[in-house]
Scaffold this motif. Structure first.
Motif, short mmCIF file in Angstrom:
data_model
loop_
_atom_site.label_atom_id
_atom_site.label_comp_id
_atom_site.label_asym_id
_atom_site.label_seq_id
_atom_site.Cartn_x
_atom_site.Cartn_y
_atom_site.Cartn_z
N GLY A 187 -9.68 7.17 -3.43
CA GLY A 187 -9.09 5.95 -2.90
C GLY A 187 -10.11 4.86 -2.67
O GLY A 187 -9.80 3.68 -2.86
N VAL A 195 -9.63 1.11 -4.02
CA VAL A 195 -9.68 -0.03 -3.10
C VAL A 195 -10.77 -1.01 -3.53
O VAL A 195 -10.58 -2.23 -3.50
CB VAL A 195 -9.89 0.44 -1.65
N VAL A 217 -3.24 5.01 -3.17
CA VAL A 217 -4.29 6.00 -2.98
C VAL A 217 -3.68 7.39 -2.96
O VAL A 217 -2.54 7.59 -2.54
CB VAL A 217 -5.12 5.74 -1.69
N ASP A 233 -7.22 7.03 5.01
CA ASP A 233 -7.27 5.94 5.98
C ASP A 233 -8.60 5.22 5.92
O ASP A 233 -8.66 3.98 5.92
CB ASP A 233 -7.03 6.51 7.38
N LEU A 279 -9.92 -2.82 3.02
CA LEU A 279 -8.79 -3.66 2.64
C LEU A 279 -8.05 -4.19 3.86
O LEU A 279 -7.62 -5.34 3.90
CB LEU A 279 -7.84 -2.84 1.76
N LEU A 282 -8.90 2.90 3.02
CA LEU A 282 -8.15 1.65 3.17
C LEU A 282 -8.82 0.68 4.14
O LEU A 282 -8.44 -0.50 4.19
CB LEU A 282 -6.73 1.95 3.65
N LEU A 338 3.20 -0.94 4.14
CA LEU A 338 2.57 0.36 3.92
C LEU A 338 3.63 1.46 4.02
O LEU A 338 4.41 1.50 4.97
CB LEU A 338 1.46 0.62 4.93
N VAL A 368 0.55 5.37 0.01
CA VAL A 368 -0.34 6.52 0.19
C VAL A 368 0.43 7.75 -0.28
O VAL A 368 1.47 8.09 0.27
CB VAL A 368 -0.78 6.67 1.65
N ILE A 415 0.86 -1.19 0.00
CA ILE A 415 0.00 0.00 0.00
C ILE A 415 0.89 1.23 0.00
O ILE A 415 1.76 1.38 0.87
CB ILE A 415 -0.92 0.03 1.24
#
Length: 706
Positions: A168, A172, A193, A223, A229, A226, A246, A41, A39
């Protein structure tokens, strides 16, 4: 530690309601080797998360991941823009090795392996789901992924100097669908994302919760996106079979040191990133103070899977230090760079290293900071600790010895001759200076970057007039700064002032003949202005490159179509399709060429194929509406137009155009349904005058009875 315990408690509280429902999800039932979920960000500062000490943060999912995993507190990116940083992450190599130094003008080389190619070759199913244009597949990071989901990127025109992006939550959801449909065997899934990126526009409830701080509202939104996920993975705990990594590609300055966002400086605000490993079977919860960098990610993942890493990688596996063992490599320097200022503005390049808590920034005005006593980099020690400064400079030297990709490829003689013959090139291409002085130091010039940010902010807020006025002022003040000319050109084009847009792009291309962004935009503007022969001639040598740019091919294809060279146009667009087979807009452009040649059948096939790739391409729906209307299928045409304007309100212009076309042909009965639809559905703000015109025409023609 109390903070970590609080984060864990919050995560458990959030998870409790859904854990039973998610316990049997395929992502955790699958047999075989461990899964890998990466992941990233975008633009996420480390200190924006609760897990990294931000008590006001609203980030329970990422905090829960950190509470149950290994949190690296001293992790750094090597670049401060999206594409190079993700190239570092996926390849385990520095930008000095893979050659990608900025978001534009570079391609990841096919000779290098990535985490995707390595795991795909070992039987992993591989899927990537990205959220912004800098990660479009054209830039080379799609290799090794069976699915590279960037389909949203071609659904409409790219906004001026803002990136195309999708929320995002949508990215996702696409990743979840792939995971649910996946068969047996392990997977490698990358999810990117984009929410925290400028312009910050958090949705509710985060917009209200962070009314005075939209950046952190966007972090909270990322956040939350996500959550679906991460929820099943955190609920599974040590029963899970997925290694989660992450991180962020870079951070965000938020005005620190005078930088509004990121890309110019490499202070800790934009260079320090979160870095979290989560796999309870393998890694007990821990906070690690040892340094980590993005080049360590690939060898760490391979080590966790029991796979060998390619030889010659600059990074090392973080598993030993993550489990509390000594880390002999912790004193190796971490390299970083920020070259967008040099490549796009002509400013001095920025390179540097971090080691042992000391940070050296190599600029005409050098900088040295003790991050342990001065984490916000307020006291420059370069002038007082000269021996330490020279020691750090020596550590940097081996990185600077590599020149891979430091310059965009120079143009060949034919391109330069063609540009000169068309009046776009003066004394020669822009070249990096042999040396840079203090006046070239970005610290002296950062106010200009703030001007660019203000222009983008005005544009995003809808004040196009003010944005254009500021862009004109900046271009006059800095005529040698290519990026200011590109901003100006895009705003002039959107305002309808094509001669001014062409003039700005001519100047930009004279400064940097290798800039394919400027070349493709100039070709498109010339075509739009009726200077089609000029556009086709300009773009020809760019289109004949070994790896031509997608936008160059599209612009040249449309210019050739305007010249009536249908087969040549379609051949050029076919090359564009080869360069990016998943790009639906290339099919739309091919359909447009068929329409120009009055071949409605092949045009329909192209538009329908485009919708097969991406059902949300407004231009494909409106083009099919035109075909249906011309063939007398009024209901289908109106249905297509409804879909088009629902996706992109600007498609109302085509509804009006079709109604006016029928009216001008004396076919008032056929015009009426489209004019009615336009009046009823077009937003009155931007279309007030057009709505009144349509109403006046409708009043001239009595409505048929019955």
């Amino acid at each position: 530690m109390p903070r970590r315990a609080a984060g864990a408690a919050l995560a458990v509280a959030v998870l409790a309601g859904g854990a039973l429902w998610l316990r049997g999800r395929p992502a955790e039932r699958r047999e075989g080797g461990p899964n890998v979920l990466l992941i990233t960000v975008d633009t996420l500062r480390a200190d924006a998360l609760g897990a990294y000490g931000n008590t006001a943060a609203m980030t329970p999912w990422m905090d829960g991941l950190a509470a149950g995993g290994v949190r690296f507190d001293d992790a750094h990116a090597h670049n401060v823009v999206t594409l190079p940083s993700h190239a570092n992450i996926l390849s385990g190599r520095h930008p000095t090795e893979h050659g990608i130094r900025d978001n534009a003008g570079f391609r990841f080389p096919s000779r290098l392996e990535t985490l995707a190619t390595l795991l795909h070759d070992r039987g992993y199913r591989t899927g990537a789901f990205v959220s912004a244009f800098p990660l479009d597949s054209r830039f080379g990071l799609a290799r090794g992924f069976e699915v590279y989901d960037d389909r949203f990127l071609d659904a409409g025109a790219r906004p001026a100097f803002l990136e195309q992006e999708r929320r995002g939550s949508e990215t996702v959801a696409a990743a979840e669908r792939w995971l649910e449909a996946a068969g047996a065997g392990p997977y490698f899934c990358w999810v990117h994302v984009y929410e925290p990126h400028f312009p910050y526009a958090p949705p509710e409830p985060f917009a209200s919760r962070f009314a005075g701080d939209p950046y952190h509202g966007d972090v909270a939104a990322a956040d939350a996106a996500l959550g679906p996920l991460l929820e099943p993975l955190l609920a599974a705990g040590d029963r899970g079979r997925t290694l989660v990594v992450l991180t962020a590609d870079h951070g965000e300055s938020l005005g620190e040191h005078g930088e509004a966002s990121h890309g110019i400086f490499a202070y800790e605000a934009s260079l320090r990133v979160p870095f979290i490993l989560y796999q309870p079977r393998l890694l007990p919860p821990r906070a690690v103070s040892a340094p980590a960098g993005h080049v360590d990610l690939l060898p760490t993942v391979l080590d966790a899977l029991g796979l060998p890493a390619p030889k010659g990688l600059p990074g090392r596996s973080l598993l030993p230090v993550a489990t509390g063992r000594p880390d002999a490599a912790s004193e190796n320097p971490t390299y970083f760079e920020a070259l967008s200022g040099r490549l796009n503005r002509g400013w001095a390049p920025l390179h540097g290293v971090v080691r042992g808590g000391m940070k050296y920034v190599d600029l005409p005005i050098p900088e040295l900071y003790d991050l342990r006593s001065d984490p916000h980099e307020q006291r420059n020690l370069a002038g007082t600790q000269t021996a330490r400064r020279d020691e750090m400079r020596a550590l940097l030297a081996p990185f600077l010895a590599r020149k891979e990709g430091a310059e965009r490829r120079p143009e060949d003689h034919e391109v330069r001759a063609r540009l000169r013959s068309l009046g776009y090139l003066g004394g020669g291409p822009a070249r990096p200076k042999e040396s840079y002085g203090e006046d070239d130091d970005p610290k002296r010039l950062i106010a200009l970057d703030a001007d660019l940010q203000r222009i983008a902010g005005l544009y995003a807020a809808g004040d196009r007039g003010a944005a254009l006025a500021r862009a004109r002022e900046l271009a006059r003040a800095r005529p040698g700064m290519t990026v200011s000319l590109l901003y100006l050109a895009q705003l002039e084009r959107e305002s309808g002032n094509l001669p001014a847009a062409v003039a700005a792009l001519q100047k930009a291309l004279a400064l940097d003949p290798d800039d394919t962004v400027a070349a493709s935009l100039l070709g498109a503007c010339l075509t739009q202005a009726g200077r089609v022969h000029e556009a086709a001639a300009l773009l020809e040598p760019y289109a004949r490159r070994e790896e031509p740019d997608l936008d160059v091919l599209v612009a040249r294809g449309l210019a050739l179509a305007k010249l009536g060279q249908t087969e040549a146009a379609l051949g050029t667009l076919a090359k564009a399709r080869e360069a990016d087979p998943s790009n639906a807009m290339v099919l739309v452009d091919a359909g447009t060429v068929h329409l120009m040649a009055r071949d409605a059948g092949r045009a329909r096939e192209a538009f329908e194929a485009a919708l097969g790739l991406n059902p949300d391409v407004a231009r494909a729906h409106s083009s099919l509406a035109f075909i249906a209307a011309e063939e007398g299928r009024r209901a289908e045409a109106l249905d297509r137009f409804k879909k088009a304007v629902a996706i992109d309100p600007r498609e109302h212009e085509k509804v009006l155009a079709l109604g006016l076309l029928f009216w001008q042909r004396g076919r008032a009965d056929e015009a009426r349904p489209y004019l009615d639809f336009f009046v009823a559905s077009a937003p009155p703000g931007p279309y007030a005058r057009e709505i009144e015109r349509a109403r006046s025409l409708l009043a001239l023609s009595p409505r048929p009875r019955g």
